[in-house]
Enzyme design. Structure first.
Site, short mmCIF file in Angstrom:
data_model
loop_
_atom_site.label_atom_id
_atom_site.label_comp_id
_atom_site.label_asym_id
_atom_site.label_seq_id
_atom_site.Cartn_x
_atom_site.Cartn_y
_atom_site.Cartn_z
N LYS A 104 0.83 -1.21 0.00
CA LYS A 104 0.00 0.00 0.00
C LYS A 104 0.87 1.26 0.00
O LYS A 104 0.66 2.16 -0.82
CB LYS A 104 -0.91 -0.05 1.24
CG LYS A 104 -1.87 1.11 1.39
CD LYS A 104 -3.04 0.71 2.26
CE LYS A 104 -2.79 0.86 3.75
NZ LYS A 104 -2.83 2.26 4.21
N SER A 105 1.85 1.32 0.88
CA SER A 105 2.70 2.52 0.95
C SER A 105 3.42 2.76 -0.37
O SER A 105 3.50 3.90 -0.85
CB SER A 105 3.78 2.34 2.04
OG SER A 105 3.21 2.44 3.30
N ARG A 113 2.92 5.89 -3.47
CA ARG A 113 4.05 6.67 -3.98
C ARG A 113 4.23 6.44 -5.48
O ARG A 113 4.54 7.37 -6.23
CB ARG A 113 5.31 6.32 -3.19
CG ARG A 113 5.24 6.87 -1.75
CD ARG A 113 6.18 6.14 -0.83
NE ARG A 113 6.27 6.75 0.51
CZ ARG A 113 5.40 6.55 1.50
NH1 ARG A 113 4.35 5.77 1.33
NH2 ARG A 113 5.57 7.13 2.67
N GLY A 134 -4.87 8.26 5.23
CA GLY A 134 -3.97 9.28 5.79
C GLY A 134 -2.79 9.53 4.87
O GLY A 134 -2.34 10.68 4.72
N SER A 178 7.43 9.99 11.56
CA SER A 178 6.34 9.70 10.62
C SER A 178 6.83 9.77 9.18
O SER A 178 7.31 10.81 8.72
CB SER A 178 5.19 10.69 10.83
OG SER A 178 4.35 10.71 9.69
N GLN A 234 4.89 9.62 6.67
CA GLN A 234 3.95 10.46 5.91
C GLN A 234 4.39 11.92 5.98
O GLN A 234 4.38 12.62 4.98
CB GLN A 234 2.54 10.29 6.48
CG GLN A 234 1.98 8.90 6.24
CD GLN A 234 0.59 8.70 6.83
OE1 GLN A 234 0.07 9.58 7.52
NE2 GLN A 234 0.01 7.55 6.56
N ASP A 273 2.35 -0.51 11.88
CA ASP A 273 1.06 -1.01 11.38
C ASP A 273 0.80 -2.46 11.81
O ASP A 273 -0.32 -2.96 11.63
CB ASP A 273 1.01 -0.91 9.85
CG ASP A 273 0.96 0.54 9.39
OD1 ASP A 273 0.53 1.40 10.19
OD2 ASP A 273 1.37 0.82 8.25
N LYS A 317 -4.35 6.56 14.71
CA LYS A 317 -4.43 5.85 13.42
C LYS A 317 -5.90 5.80 12.97
O LYS A 317 -6.73 6.55 13.47
CB LYS A 317 -3.82 4.46 13.56
CG LYS A 317 -2.31 4.48 13.79
CD LYS A 317 -1.57 4.94 12.55
CE LYS A 317 -0.08 5.00 12.78
NZ LYS A 317 0.64 5.63 11.68
N ARG A 339 -7.05 -2.87 9.93
CA ARG A 339 -6.05 -3.74 10.58
C ARG A 339 -6.61 -4.39 11.85
O ARG A 339 -6.18 -5.46 12.25
CB ARG A 339 -4.76 -2.98 10.86
CG ARG A 339 -4.11 -2.49 9.58
CD ARG A 339 -2.63 -2.25 9.67
NE ARG A 339 -2.20 -1.42 8.56
CZ ARG A 339 -1.90 -1.86 7.33
NH1 ARG A 339 -1.99 -3.15 7.06
NH2 ARG A 339 -1.52 -1.03 6.38
C1 S3P Z 1 2.70 5.21 6.04
C2 S3P Z 1 3.29 5.61 7.19
C3 S3P Z 1 2.80 5.26 8.52
C4 S3P Z 1 1.85 4.09 8.46
C5 S3P Z 1 0.84 4.22 7.39
C6 S3P Z 1 1.52 4.33 6.04
C7 S3P Z 1 3.27 5.66 4.75
O1 S3P Z 1 2.11 6.36 9.06
O2 S3P Z 1 1.21 3.91 9.70
O3 S3P Z 1 -0.01 3.10 7.37
O4 S3P Z 1 2.90 5.08 3.70
O5 S3P Z 1 4.09 6.58 4.76
P1 S3P Z 1 2.90 7.55 9.85
O6 S3P Z 1 3.86 8.11 8.91
O7 S3P Z 1 1.85 8.54 10.22
O8 S3P Z 1 3.51 6.88 11.02
#
Ligand code: S3P
Length: 432
Positions: free
Chosen positions: A19-20, A24, A91, A163, A165, A320, A347, A392
């Site tokens: 997913k991450s 991107r 998020g 973080s 993100q 996660d 979260k 999750r």
């Molecule tokens: C993610 C970063 C994490 C993670 C989220 C995905 C990302 O969040 O919990 O599921 O793809 O960069 P945080 O950066 O807020 O910790």
């Protein structure tokens, strides 16, 4: 969703794309010059939200199953959206898009569902203001109105929150800033942004310093399109790793899983409690490590681990996976204690409260802390548990149900689709 216990797991599993990395891949190929073919793109609802936002900004995207084609528009080629951009439950979509939209010469509005509208956005609003981007919000919550500006002003950041993100948001804004933008990362978080930007030809500097890693990028850099292959999601693999490790006679192989060292804390943690996980066929794909994981049900879980405390630096690496790790704790000799995980409170749900509540309902002995929890080895009993609308939590308690005596009912289990729509079918296929 109703789930009963199972004897063991057996089979080979192909999991959906990470997913991450998929978020991107979509965003960066839109920012790139040229066309990109992305393979094994995540099936998750979250990543579909990212594609929709990009389409709303005029990016031409087509999709054939897990293959996505993106026509890059370059760093400033987006068009002002005709309507609000809906980030759904995601998020990552909202925070990374803030970094991209801050540097565009138009205004845009990002919205989200009820859960996302409760999540903290101050962490991106304040630093982006230091780069001269103004974001209006409802007391630091979505909907966010982004008053974009190009160029932004570069800034040197030292974020207090670990973080990925936030880091990614700032680096993306830096690509449209005059000067060099840097982020000093004290605790390492997932580095998919850094790896992919470099893969797409961006001269991103990473310097180790006494206080952490200094990551910097100049606003002069451009992204050059290159096909991207997404590894399968290690966070989705975690549910099967735990299920198979805890059920004697299990043996499963998870194919082509992303093994980026900033994400494999879960494997390290499970192994420290005696889980038998082997890595096979390790290789590199689009600047990311991948390999197959073989896990066998282990008698060793009945031995006492050296420590049953998971805390400190590793937390960001397995953030996660904490709900499923807590479920795992009920099956280990000395239980598990998780600390320094206060980020879990903000979260998709308050994951500490959700896990504690559900474990209690299933008869586990569990204690809640502000920054984590402690759970004892427990004989779980079937119960009605709640996903609290959090994918999750739904999946972690589907695995707990496999260990429990009697039937477990999961309320609102469909939300698993946020990251893994095929989860329940995949699980059913390997349960014996
Ligand atoms: C993610 C970063 C994490 C993670 C989220 C995905 C990302 O969040 O919990 O599921 O793809 O960069 P945080 O950066 O807020 O910790």
């Amino acid at each position: 969703m109703k789930i009963n216990s199972t004897k063991y797991l057996h089979g080979t599993i192909n999991l959906p794309g990470d997913k991450s990395i998929s978020h991107r891949a979509a965003m960066f190929s839109a920012l790139a010059e040229g066309e990109t073919k992305i393979t094994n793109f995540a099936s998750s609802a979250d990543c579909a939200s990212t594609l929709e936002c990009l389409k709303g900004l005029g990016v031409e995207i087509s999709r054939e199953g897990s293959t996505v084609f993106v026509k890059g528009v370059g760093k400033t080629g987006f068009t002002k959206p005709a309507k609000e951009l809906d980030c759904g439950n995601s998020g990552t979509t909202m925070r990374l898009m803030c970094g991209i939209l801050a540097g565009q010469n138009f205004d845009s509005v990002l919205t989200g569902d009820e859960s996302l509208s409760k999540r903290p956005m101050k962490r991106v609003i304040e630093p982006l203001a230091l780069m001269n981007a103004k974001i209006d919000s409802i007391e630091n919550h979505a909907p966010l109105t982004i008053h974009g500006k190009n160029p932004l002003t570069a800034h040197a950041f030292e974020p207090k929150i670990a973080s990925a993100q936030l880091k990614s948001c700032l680096l993306l804004a830096g690509l449209n800033a005059r000067g060099e933008t840097s982020v000093l990362e004290k605790t390492q978080t997932r580095d998919h942004t850094e790896r992919m930007l470099k893969y797409l030809g961006v001269n991103l500097q990473e310097t180790k310093t006494e206080n952490g890693t200094l990551i910097s990028v100049s606003g002069k850099e451009v992204l050059t399109a290159k096909d991207l292959n997404v590894p399968s999601d290690v966070s989705s693999a975690a549910f099967f790793l735990v299920a198979a490790a805890c059920l004697k006679d299990s043996e499963i192989i998870l194919k082509n899983v992303g093994l980026n060292p900033s994400r494999t804390g879960i494997i390290k943690a499970l192994r420290s409690f005696g889980a038998e996980i082997e890595i096979l066929n390790e290789t590199e794909l689009s600047n990311e490590l991948v390999g197959d994981l073989r896990v066998r049900g282990s008698e060793a879980l009945t031995r006492k681990a050296e420590t049953n405390l998971i805390g400190g630096e590793i937390i960001a690496n397995l953030i996660d996976e904490i709900p499923i790790l807590a479920v795992f704790g009920t099956q280990t000799q000395g239980g598990i204690e998780i600390r320094n995980a206060e980020e879990l409170r903000v979260k998709e749900s308050d994951r500490i409260a959700a896990v504690v509540e559900n474990l209690k309902r299933m008869g586990a002995k569990v204690e809640e802390f502000q920054d984590g929890l402690r759970v004892e080895r427990s004989n779980l009993k079937g119960a009605t548990v709640d996903s609290f609308g959090d994918h999750r939590i739904a999946m972690a308690f589907a695995v707990a149900a496999l260990f429990a005596e009697g039937e477990t009912e999961i309320i609102d289990a469909e939300c698993a689709a946020v990251s893994f729509p095929e989860f329940f079918d995949t699980l059913k296929n390997v349960c014996r």
